[in-house]
Design an enzyme around this catalytic site. Structure first.
Site, PDB file in Angstrom:
ATOM      1  N   GLY A 100       0.816  -1.199   0.000  1.00  0.00           N
ATOM      2  CA  GLY A 100       0.000   0.000   0.000  1.00  0.00           C
ATOM      3  C   GLY A 100       0.853   1.253   0.000  1.00  0.00           C
ATOM      4  O   GLY A 100       2.086   1.192  -0.011  1.00  0.00           O
ATOM      5  N   ASN A 101       0.197   2.401   0.023  1.00  0.00           N
ATOM      6  CA  ASN A 101       0.923   3.668  -0.017  1.00  0.00           C
ATOM      7  C   ASN A 101       1.675   3.959   1.270  1.00  0.00           C
ATOM      8  O   ASN A 101       2.684   4.654   1.256  1.00  0.00           O
ATOM      9  CB  ASN A 101      -0.055   4.811  -0.311  1.00  0.00           C
ATOM     10  CG  ASN A 101      -0.584   4.757  -1.725  1.00  0.00           C
ATOM     11  OD1 ASN A 101       0.156   4.954  -2.673  1.00  0.00           O
ATOM     12  ND2 ASN A 101      -1.863   4.463  -1.883  1.00  0.00           N
ATOM     13  N   ALA A 131      -5.242  -2.631  -7.756  1.00  0.00           N
ATOM     14  CA  ALA A 131      -5.161  -4.068  -7.482  1.00  0.00           C
ATOM     15  C   ALA A 131      -5.726  -4.406  -6.106  1.00  0.00           C
ATOM     16  O   ALA A 131      -6.312  -5.477  -5.910  1.00  0.00           O
ATOM     17  CB  ALA A 131      -3.713  -4.535  -7.594  1.00  0.00           C
ATOM     18  N   ASP A 132      -5.556  -3.500  -5.144  1.00  0.00           N
ATOM     19  CA  ASP A 132      -6.090  -3.764  -3.803  1.00  0.00           C
ATOM     20  C   ASP A 132      -7.614  -3.778  -3.808  1.00  0.00           C
ATOM     21  O   ASP A 132      -8.243  -4.579  -3.095  1.00  0.00           O
ATOM     22  CB  ASP A 132      -5.556  -2.746  -2.793  1.00  0.00           C
ATOM     23  CG  ASP A 132      -5.798  -1.295  -3.206  1.00  0.00           C
ATOM     24  OD1 ASP A 132      -6.075  -1.029  -4.401  1.00  0.00           O
ATOM     25  OD2 ASP A 132      -5.688  -0.410  -2.335  1.00  0.00           O
ATOM     26  N   ARG A 133      -8.217  -2.927  -4.623  1.00  0.00           N
ATOM     27  CA  ARG A 133      -9.679  -2.899  -4.711  1.00  0.00           C
ATOM     28  C   ARG A 133     -10.202  -4.176  -5.379  1.00  0.00           C
ATOM     29  O   ARG A 133     -11.239  -4.716  -4.973  1.00  0.00           O
ATOM     30  CB  ARG A 133     -10.139  -1.656  -5.472  1.00  0.00           C
ATOM     31  CG  ARG A 133      -9.697  -0.351  -4.795  1.00  0.00           C
ATOM     32  CD  ARG A 133     -10.038   0.866  -5.617  1.00  0.00           C
ATOM     33  NE  ARG A 133     -11.459   1.189  -5.517  1.00  0.00           N
ATOM     34  CZ  ARG A 133     -12.077   2.065  -6.306  1.00  0.00           C
ATOM     35  NH1 ARG A 133     -11.398   2.667  -7.273  1.00  0.00           N
ATOM     36  NH2 ARG A 133     -13.363   2.323  -6.144  1.00  0.00           N
ATOM     37  N   THR A 190      -4.862   4.607   3.466  1.00  0.00           N
ATOM     38  CA  THR A 190      -4.340   5.937   3.150  1.00  0.00           C
ATOM     39  C   THR A 190      -5.425   6.751   2.454  1.00  0.00           C
ATOM     40  O   THR A 190      -5.661   7.915   2.776  1.00  0.00           O
ATOM     41  CB  THR A 190      -3.097   5.825   2.256  1.00  0.00           C
ATOM     42  OG1 THR A 190      -2.111   5.038   2.931  1.00  0.00           O
ATOM     43  CG2 THR A 190      -2.524   7.198   1.966  1.00  0.00           C
TER      44      THR A 190
END
Length: 256
Positions: free
Chosen positions: A8-9, A107-109, A132
């Site tokens: 992630g960010n 991609a996380d969604r 984030t």
């Protein structure tokens, strides 16, 4: 066992699955690290949790930070002798993605949506990911990824105030008991928390009406800040490992 990693960010979030059961979880700052630093970290965190690196048979990665991807992939090859699966455009997801340009969906969604439809089949679902950014994903009972919404997360909102004003300080992200702050810090904390809460309520209402015509929906929450809203009636289920579950499922769909 399969090692699943979500880049992630703000953090790298990972877990090890034995079948469909998660055995351990870990976090690491996602500020760009070398392949050696990442490889050493991954092996160390496994050993510290009594998980031998040699038991890892597969590695799957989901990333929204392209500058980390090469280093992480190299670390997997060098330290585990495994070429990892990367959840990206073109892989099987089991979803009908309705974005105008499906490649744009994070991609996380996608991982969240895969896990949501697997765990709660044949339901209209809204997934709220409090990271984030705070993201909303609408998925139909037929596994159509309809779209969603993205707004600044709690930490990002607070940081924007401290970084772009002369006198407003950085604050801890908490759920305040009172919406009326009695100090500058309390006022920022209240504004950030209840501002995001109000935005979430409005978005849920509008997505419910626009995407699902008011039909029955299930609301899932995940992400690092999701538990702060546990008593606000926003969601039906808190699923902390949703993204890791989705990464694992995507890897199983696409690899032998």
């Amino acid at each position: 066992m399969i090692l699943c990693i979500d880049v992630g960010n703000s953090h790298i979030y990972g877990g090890v699955f034995d079948g469909d059961e998660i055995k351990l979880r870990f976090r690491h700052t996602s500020k760009v690290s070398t392949s050696d630093e990442l490889g050493i970290f991954l092996k160390s965190v496994l050993r510290e949790n009594n998980c031998s690196p040699e038991t890892i048979r597969k590695i799957a990665i989901c990333s929204v930070v392209p500058q980390v991807d090469y280093s992480l992939r190299s670390a997997c090859v060098k330290y585990f002798s495994i070429d990892p699966f990367l959840l990206q455009a073109g892989v099987k997801t089991g979803l009908n993605i309705k974005y105008r340009n499906p490649v744009e969906v994070g991609a996380d969604r996608i991982a969240n949506a895969i896990a949501a439809t697997h765990s709660f089949p044949n339901q209209n679902i809204i997934v709220i990911d409090f990271g984030t950014a705070t993201t909303f994903c609408a998925i139909s009972h037929k596994k159509a990824y309809l779209g969603g919404a993205i707004l600044p997360g709690l930490r990002l909102s607070a940081d924007a105030l401290s970084k772009n004003t002369a006198k407003l300080p950085s604050v801890e992200i908490i759920k305040t008991e009172s919406v009326v702050g009695r100090s500058t810090i309390e006022s920022i904390q209240s504004g950030v928390y209840y501002g995001v809460l109000g935005a979430c309520k409005e978005l849920i209402q509008r997505i419910h009406h626009e995407a699902f015509n008011g039909d029955q929906i299930l609301i899932l929450a995940t992400g690092g800040f999701a538990s702060l809203f546990d008593k606000q009636g926003l969601y039906d289920h808190l699923v902390p490992d949703l993204v890791l579950q989705g990464i694992r499922l995507a890897a199983m769909m696409n690899t032998a």
